[in-house]
Design a protein around this motif. Structure first.
Motif, mmCIF file in Angstrom:
data_model
loop_
_atom_site.group_PDB
_atom_site.id
_atom_site.type_symbol
_atom_site.label_atom_id
_atom_site.label_comp_id
_atom_site.label_asym_id
_atom_site.label_seq_id
_atom_site.Cartn_x
_atom_site.Cartn_y
_atom_site.Cartn_z
ATOM 1 N N TYR A 138 0.834 -1.204 0.000
ATOM 2 C CA TYR A 138 0.000 0.000 0.000
ATOM 3 C C TYR A 138 0.865 1.249 0.000
ATOM 4 O O TYR A 138 1.993 1.233 0.493
ATOM 5 C CB TYR A 138 -0.880 0.054 1.259
ATOM 6 N N SER B 296 -7.303 4.928 -0.764
ATOM 7 C CA SER B 296 -7.324 4.722 -2.221
ATOM 8 C C SER B 296 -6.403 3.583 -2.644
ATOM 9 O O SER B 296 -6.736 2.803 -3.543
ATOM 10 C CB SER B 296 -6.946 6.010 -2.944
ATOM 11 N N SER B 297 -5.247 3.425 -1.989
ATOM 12 C CA SER B 297 -4.323 2.372 -2.427
ATOM 13 C C SER B 297 -4.842 0.982 -2.034
ATOM 14 O O SER B 297 -4.623 0.009 -2.754
ATOM 15 C CB SER B 297 -2.911 2.593 -1.879
ATOM 16 N N GLU C 284 -7.977 0.225 -1.960
ATOM 17 C CA GLU C 284 -9.048 -0.026 -2.943
ATOM 18 C C GLU C 284 -8.438 -0.483 -4.264
ATOM 19 O O GLU C 284 -8.925 -1.438 -4.882
ATOM 20 C CB GLU C 284 -9.869 1.248 -3.140
ATOM 21 N N ASN C 285 -7.365 0.172 -4.696
ATOM 22 C CA ASN C 285 -6.698 -0.228 -5.937
ATOM 23 C C ASN C 285 -6.143 -1.644 -5.839
ATOM 24 O O ASN C 285 -6.220 -2.431 -6.792
ATOM 25 C CB ASN C 285 -5.555 0.743 -6.267
ATOM 26 N N TYR C 286 -5.575 -1.973 -4.684
ATOM 27 C CA TYR C 286 -5.041 -3.327 -4.460
ATOM 28 C C TYR C 286 -6.151 -4.362 -4.642
ATOM 29 O O TYR C 286 -5.977 -5.365 -5.345
ATOM 30 C CB TYR C 286 -4.451 -3.426 -3.044
ATOM 31 N N ILE D 235 -9.101 -3.975 -6.204
ATOM 32 C CA ILE D 235 -9.642 -3.958 -7.578
ATOM 33 C C ILE D 235 -8.737 -4.755 -8.521
ATOM 34 O O ILE D 235 -9.212 -5.538 -9.352
ATOM 35 C CB ILE D 235 -9.826 -2.507 -8.067
ATOM 36 N N ASN D 236 -7.416 -4.614 -8.373
ATOM 37 C CA ASN D 236 -6.480 -5.380 -9.202
ATOM 38 C C ASN D 236 -6.591 -6.882 -8.930
ATOM 39 O O ASN D 236 -6.564 -7.700 -9.851
ATOM 40 C CB ASN D 236 -5.042 -4.916 -8.959
#
Length: 226
Positions: A198, A205-206, A208-210, A212-213
């Protein structure tokens, strides 16, 4: 302060429409000696999947469960005798995806430090508590890279905790360690003594991106299987 921080990270039911089977775990926090602690369980050796591994109370969603909170509380009652009304539910954190491709939601709640665990021997062999701080400042830690079946590369945390009460060591790793680390990062807001996946200056936000990926890699895999 912990309650306030946790509520900032509450995802509610934002991910409830994702087309994956659902599961939930309870992350039971207690204050002991002025410090936050986490209650963890050891899976019964009779279980077919992951016998003897450390985990949080939890399991798959049933048709009668209203939501992830219901699932986590029901499972905690079945596994360790924790009555739902004895849990002050604070939030749902960013979910994870387990080896069986279940979407697993961590539900965070406070319990009294006087709670006496009564393990259901069919599911749980024992329970123990770990200071939450251990998941940012461990004494015995290692990490290894893991590639999901879909080719997504991630970091696996592995903690060894020497429990004085039980006079033995517990290995905490995988999704359980992932949730414990994230919980500690949210509450303490400080850099751990090890690397994480992260951006700690933009944790919401990071994280969430983790996720989502990770989800995208699983979903691509499912589509290619079809």
């Amino acid at each position: 302060r912990a309650r306030r921080r946790l509520r900032e990270f509450d995802v509610g039911d934002r991910f409830s429409r994702l087309p994956l089977p659902r599961a939930a775990v309870l992350l039971p926090l207690m204050v002991r000696g002025g410090r936050l602690h986490l209650l963890l369980t050891v899976r019964s050796m009779q279980l077919r999947r992951s016998p003897g591994e450390v985990c949080f109370p939890g399991g798959k969603r049933e048709a009668t469960d209203k939501d992830d909170i219901d699932t986590a509380l029901r499972e905690a009652k079945e596994e360790v005798g924790l009555q739902p009304e004895k849990v002050e539910v604070i939030c749902r954190l960013m979910p994870g995806i387990d080896k069986m491709n279940n979407l697993v939601t961590p539900v965070v709640g406070f319990i009294e430090d006087t709670f006496q665990v009564t393990p259901n021997p069919d599911e749980v062999s024992e329970a123990f508590v770990v200071p939450l701080e251990y998941f940012v400042k461990p004494l015995n830690y290692k990490t290894f890279s893991y590639e999901t079946p879909s080719g997504y590369s991630t970091r696996i945390h592995c903690f060894t905790y020497d429990d004085q009460e039980h006079k033995r060591s517990f290995k905490i790793w995988g999704l359980t360690a992932h949730f414990a680390v994230f919980l500690a990062l949210v509450i303490f807001g400080e850099r751990p003594t090890f690397e994480v996946d992260y951006d700690l200056d933009n944790l919401i936000s990071s994280s969430e991106n983790y996720f989502i990926n990770l989800y995208a890699s699983v979903h691509e895999r499912k589509k290619s299987n079809l």
